[in-house]
Design a protein around this motif. Structure first.
Motif, PDB file in Angstrom:
ATOM      1  N   THR A  78       0.854  -1.164   0.000  1.00 26.22           N
ATOM      2  CA  THR A  78       0.000   0.000   0.000  1.00 26.22           C
ATOM      3  C   THR A  78       0.901   1.229   0.000  1.00 26.22           C
ATOM      4  OG1 THR A  78      -1.678  -1.189   1.258  1.00 26.22           O
ATOM      5  CG2 THR A  78      -1.832   1.232   1.213  1.00 26.22           C
ATOM      6  N   THR A  80       2.639   4.550   0.760  1.00 20.45           N
ATOM      7  CA  THR A  80       2.595   5.423   1.919  1.00 20.45           C
ATOM      8  C   THR A  80       2.832   6.869   1.533  1.00 20.45           C
ATOM      9  OG1 THR A  80       4.938   5.031   2.296  1.00 20.45           O
ATOM     10  CG2 THR A  80       3.406   3.583   3.410  1.00 20.45           C
ATOM     11  N   ASP A 628     -10.179  -2.003   8.350  1.00 21.09           N
ATOM     12  CA  ASP A 628      -9.709  -0.770   8.974  1.00 21.09           C
ATOM     13  C   ASP A 628     -10.864   0.100   9.471  1.00 21.09           C
ATOM     14  OD1 ASP A 628      -7.097  -1.464   8.509  1.00 21.09           O
ATOM     15  OD2 ASP A 628      -6.950  -0.391   6.609  1.00 21.09           O
ATOM     16  N   CYS A 640     -12.274   5.441  10.618  1.00 20.99           N
ATOM     17  CA  CYS A 640     -11.277   4.605   9.946  1.00 20.99           C
ATOM     18  C   CYS A 640      -9.943   4.734  10.659  1.00 20.99           C
ATOM     19  CB  CYS A 640     -11.162   5.006   8.471  1.00 20.99           C
ATOM     20  SG  CYS A 640     -10.034   3.968   7.525  1.00 20.99           S
ATOM     21  N   SER A 642      -7.049   4.001   9.017  1.00 18.26           N
ATOM     22  CA  SER A 642      -6.028   4.091   7.970  1.00 18.26           C
ATOM     23  C   SER A 642      -6.030   5.485   7.357  1.00 18.26           C
ATOM     24  CB  SER A 642      -6.296   3.045   6.882  1.00 18.26           C
ATOM     25  OG  SER A 642      -5.411   3.209   5.800  1.00 18.26           O
ATOM     26  N   ASP A 644      -5.456   5.753   4.261  1.00 12.94           N
ATOM     27  CA  ASP A 644      -6.009   5.501   2.938  1.00 12.94           C
ATOM     28  C   ASP A 644      -7.526   5.352   3.031  1.00 12.94           C
ATOM     29  OD1 ASP A 644      -3.450   5.392   1.703  1.00 12.94           O
ATOM     30  OD2 ASP A 644      -3.191   3.383   2.541  1.00 12.94           O
ATOM     31  N   ARG A 646     -11.073   3.791   2.791  1.00 12.05           N
ATOM     32  CA  ARG A 646     -11.660   2.465   2.922  1.00 12.05           C
ATOM     33  C   ARG A 646     -13.186   2.585   2.759  1.00 12.05           C
ATOM     34  NH1 ARG A 646      -6.952   0.715   1.836  1.00 12.05           N
ATOM     35  NH2 ARG A 646      -5.510   0.313   3.563  1.00 12.05           N
ATOM     36  N   ASP A 686     -10.860  -1.297  -0.659  1.00 11.79           N
ATOM     37  CA  ASP A 686      -9.574  -0.764  -0.202  1.00 11.79           C
ATOM     38  C   ASP A 686      -9.164   0.447  -1.021  1.00 11.79           C
ATOM     39  OD1 ASP A 686      -9.200  -2.089  -2.533  1.00 11.79           O
ATOM     40  OD2 ASP A 686      -7.482  -3.283  -1.870  1.00 11.79           O
ATOM     41  N   ASN A 766     -11.194   8.137   5.325  1.00 11.98           N
ATOM     42  CA  ASN A 766      -9.956   7.764   5.993  1.00 11.98           C
ATOM     43  C   ASN A 766     -10.019   8.217   7.454  1.00 11.98           C
ATOM     44  OD1 ASN A 766      -9.517  10.517   5.921  1.00 11.98           O
ATOM     45  ND2 ASN A 766      -7.947  10.424   4.322  1.00 11.98           N
ATOM     46  N   ARG A 767      -8.864   8.195   8.116  1.00 11.99           N
ATOM     47  CA  ARG A 767      -8.875   8.427   9.560  1.00 11.99           C
ATOM     48  C   ARG A 767      -9.160   9.875   9.943  1.00 11.99           C
ATOM     49  NH1 ARG A 767      -3.359   6.712  11.917  1.00 11.99           N
ATOM     50  NH2 ARG A 767      -4.441   7.362  13.809  1.00 11.99           N
TER      51      ARG A 767
END
Length: 785
Positions: A78, A80, A628, A640, A642, A644, A646, A686, A766-767
């Protein structure tokens, strides 16, 4: 067989096929095209040489997921570090010097990391290559045989060497014992005239072709046919690790052929090995035994097809006679039903308008009270935050009285509907509807059994009541008959006149023992107090009186399509309670059930109408969400872990009607771009929603938004979201469109059209984002096109 010999990437016949670890095959050139590079340090694989990976480019995608399996060579990657284009789309960073390579199977989507050898690490599927070559030769021979004998005899193509790996040259000799064509170089290297090969006879290719054509190839008729080089003889397969060594043993532990050096160097020293020829014969025997069973099934299938084709004519003849009988005897019923239709619709419409008015008034009243109560609660909460005791005490008494008075308003019964969704008028048509539905025997059993039912109708609409006796049989030589005798000739029926309404109801004098026989189960009784609907699911319960000596073996539950269409079986079993999921919202389904035992099938129960919910109440689905994703608040709030994007889906699926829901932005940090919309159940989870062809979404940041489907971005619109904003999604499957709203206002034009199929609500984030789902909402008004 041609489909088995085609590459899943290019769609052409395999050329230099390589065998992937998942047992699927691709062309060597196609394998180069679908290989992608991964940056150093992002995988668990150690630094490798760049050989064999310099010719590979990036695929056009934002992310990929390579699911790892223990000791299988599969890894995960994945990115970064990602860049962002001016329109907010994430892109790969510029190509770097040192990268590893990975390859994803186009059939099963499993990915494998390449080692130092690159694609040379995959074994070449010589068996498949030989079959493709033989298939091409047979196809070419069939094409050449269709041409005239004069042209075929005059045009003779040169025979090529069968051992040249690339660009085979013309063969110089042919070994009669090996039945293989060699060029000069391959003959010196692979078939030297010494040792055991010195006794083999080498002849020119044209002489070998002439000899083959006049021998067994032509059946001894003297007509020479062009000799086809056998495709089975080919260069022996060599070990991947020791290219100079041929395979001689088979490792039972690794399930792979090995050479002697592999055994000597210790890699397979402690493994169970078997001679290659022994394992080859053993597997050939297993395949042959399996093919015998398949061959028997194919033979049975051919006989079955003959039987079906014979049955076509029989069905045509029986169908014509039955249609004429059915039309002639049912015309009177159709005429009566047409006159009755207008009267029944008038009653139903009046009842529906009354119930709708009562419910709308109750909604308006409850909404007003709820708004007042909510406003008072918010004001009280603000008052409780104040730190001025004297100011608080000045208004506290009045607030206490208001709160108490507001609480008294929500007395028992205030939160209960004044009317129910059921229509009592539909009971008047149960017997008539059940009688008509009994005439449909498209799902007839192998045993013939009579079904007799009385019809409920009006005496002044139908001249005389009708008694329906429908005999059904699927024997080949038996034709289906429909008999409708007058009820007055039947001793088991009597007519009762309703003096107040003028309606006539037909009932039987215990006809059950005559209609279905003493051993057939009676019609089940639906337990209406246990029948209910929730969202787009319906639960039915029933019971039936037990028969001594002939117990009930099971039940058959049938539902129509929600539009008054044909019934279909949805459950067959011994349970007396059944829940049917996946129905359409805002639809009315007719349901019925019948019992069966060793003697036969009993009559249907009365028909019950089940109304599904007008609006959908659903939550986020934890079972299908990406790992995630973090769900809370009874699966209505999602965040989330991550950086990224999701994807999480909803628990409801829509294929019909108009549906609207909202997503409230609880947290919004660092200006991310979450996406909202709908998707298929198998969409990728994803990556950002809308990247694949199975999702339709709007992704939005704090300033602007785009619509996205299949990674195509359209209709940029100004205006974004922040903490506390709401994003609305309107899915209109009557018009097959998808529209988005921000803070109750339509955002942009209609996003997508021509939507058809089954869709589930979907969100990607995402987060930096947390959202809460709001469902069961009314559809917005004044929608722009």
């Amino acid at each position: 067989m041609e489909e088995e010999l085609k590459c899943p990437v290019c769609g052409s016949l395999f050329k230099d096929p390589v065998l992937l670890p998942c047992s699927h095959n691709v062309c060597l050139a196609c394998a180069r095209n679908i290989t992608v590079q991964t940056p150093d340090g992002d995988t668990a694989v150690q630094s490798r040489a760049s050989g064999g990976s310099s010719d590979y480019d990036y695929l056009d995608m934002d992310k990929m997921s390579l699911y790892s399996e223990t000791d299988s060579g599969y890894g995960s990657y994945t990115p970064t570090c990602q860049l962002k284009s001016p329109n907010g789309v994430r892109v790969f960073p510029p190509a770097m010097a040192h990268r590893h390579c990975s390859l994803t199977c186009p059939l099963c989507h499993r990915s494998v990391s390449l080692d130092e050898r690159g694609l040379r690490g995959f074994p070449r599927n010589r068996l498949l290559e030989a079959i493709v070559t033989r298939y091409q030769q047979n196809r070419a021979a069939s094409a050449s045989s269709s041409s005239s004998s004069s042209s075929s005899s005059s045009s003779s193509a040169a025979v090529k060497c069968q051992l040249c790996d690339r660009n085979p040259v013309d063969a110089a000799v042919m070994c009669e014992q090996c039945d293989v064509y060699y060029c000069n170089a391959c003959q010196q290297r692979c078939h030297p005239s010494r040792g055991p090969l010195a006794k083999h006879r080498l002849v020119p290719p044209n002489q070998a072709a002439a000899g083959g054509g006049g021998g067994a190839g032509s059946g001894g008729t003297g007509q020479q046919q062009p000799h086809q080089p056998p495709a089975t003889a080919r260069k022996p397969a060599t070990c991947v690790d020791h290219e100079a060594e041929n395979f001689s043993m088979f490792c039972c532990s690794c399930r792979a052929p090995v050479c002697m050096k592999c055994l000597e160097e210790g890699k397979h020293a402690k493994h169970d090995v078997t001679p290659l020829a022994v394992m080859w014969k053993q597997h050939k025997c297993q395949i042959s035994q399996a093919l015998n069973g398949v061959s028997d099934k194919a033979k049975d299938a051919k006989e079955f097809l003959v039987q079906l084709k014979n049955m076509l004519q029989q069905i045509q003849e029986s169908g014509v006679e039955f249609e004429a009988c059915l039309v002639a005897q049912c015309d009177s019923l159709i005429e009566a039903l047409t006159r009755q239709k207008a009267k029944l619709l008038t009653k139903v419409t009046k009842e529906k308008e009354y119930k709708l008015k009562v419910v709308r008034d109750q909604i308006t009243h409850c909404t007003m009270k709820l708004r007042q109560t909510t406003g008072m609660m918010e004001f009280c909460l603000e008052v409780l935050k104040e730190n001025d005791p004297s100011g608080f005490l000045q208004i506290s008494d009045a607030l206490i009285k208001r709160v108490t008075s507001s609480q008294d308003q929500w007395v028992k019964g205030a939160l209960e509907p004044k009317v129910g969704p059921d229509f009592d008028l539909t009971l008047n048509t149960d017997l008539l509807l059940q009688t008509i539905l009994q005439l449909d025997f498209c799902q007839g059993k192998a045993e013939a059994f009579p079904v007799n039912m009385a019809a409920s109708t009006k005496s002044h609409d139908v001249p005389g009541s009708m008694y329906c006796n429908f005999m059904s049989s699927v024997h080949h030589n038996t034709q289906t008959k429909l008999v409708l005798p007058d009820v007055q000739e039947n001793p088991f029926l009597k007519q009762m006149q309703a003096t107040d309404s003028g309606e006539t109801e037909m009932e039987t004098e215990s006809p059950g023992a005559v209609e279905a026989g003493p051993a057939v189960p009676p019609a089940p009784l639906l337990q209406l107090e246990k029948c209910c609907t929730r969202n787009n699911s319906a639960t039915l319960a029933w019971r039936v009186a037990a028969l001594p000596g002939n117990p009930v073996e099971g039940y058959i539950l049938e539902l129509d399509d929600g539009n008054g269409g044909q019934y279909r079986e949805v459950y067959v079993g011994k349970e007396t309670v059944c829940t049917v999921d996946g129905l359409h919202f805002n639809s009315s389904y007719n349901a019925r059930v019948k019992a069966y035992n060793a003697v036969g099938v009993g009559p249907y129960s009365k028909t019950v109408i089940l109304k599904t919910s007008d609006v959908a109440w659903f939550t986020f689905d934890p079972t299908s969400a990406h790992r995630d994703m973090v769900l809370s608040n009874e699966n209505q709030t999602v965040s989330c872990n991550s950086y990224d994007d999701r994807v999480v889906l909803g628990t409801a699926a829509f294929s019909k009607g108009v549906h609207y829901w909202e997503v409230c932005i609880d947290r919004y940090d660092n200006h991310p771009d979450p996406a909202f919309g709908v998707a298929r159940i198998n969409t990728m989870k994803d990556m950002m929603l809308g990247k694949d062809d199975k999702a339709w979404a709007m992704y939005v940041d704090n300033n602007r938004s785009w619509f996205m489907h299949n990674n195509s971005h359209t209709n940029r619109a100004e205006g974004g979201i922040s903490k506390g904003s709401t994003v609305g999604v309107l899915l209109d499957l009557n018009k097959h469109t998808l529209t988005f709203f921000i803070n109750k206002e339509q955002h942009g034009p209609t996003a997508f059209a021509n939507l058809d199929g089954v869709f589930v609500p979907a969100v990607s984030l995402n987060r930096n984002v947390q959202v809460t789902l709001l469902t069961g909402l009314e559809v917005p008004k004044n929608i722009r096109q």
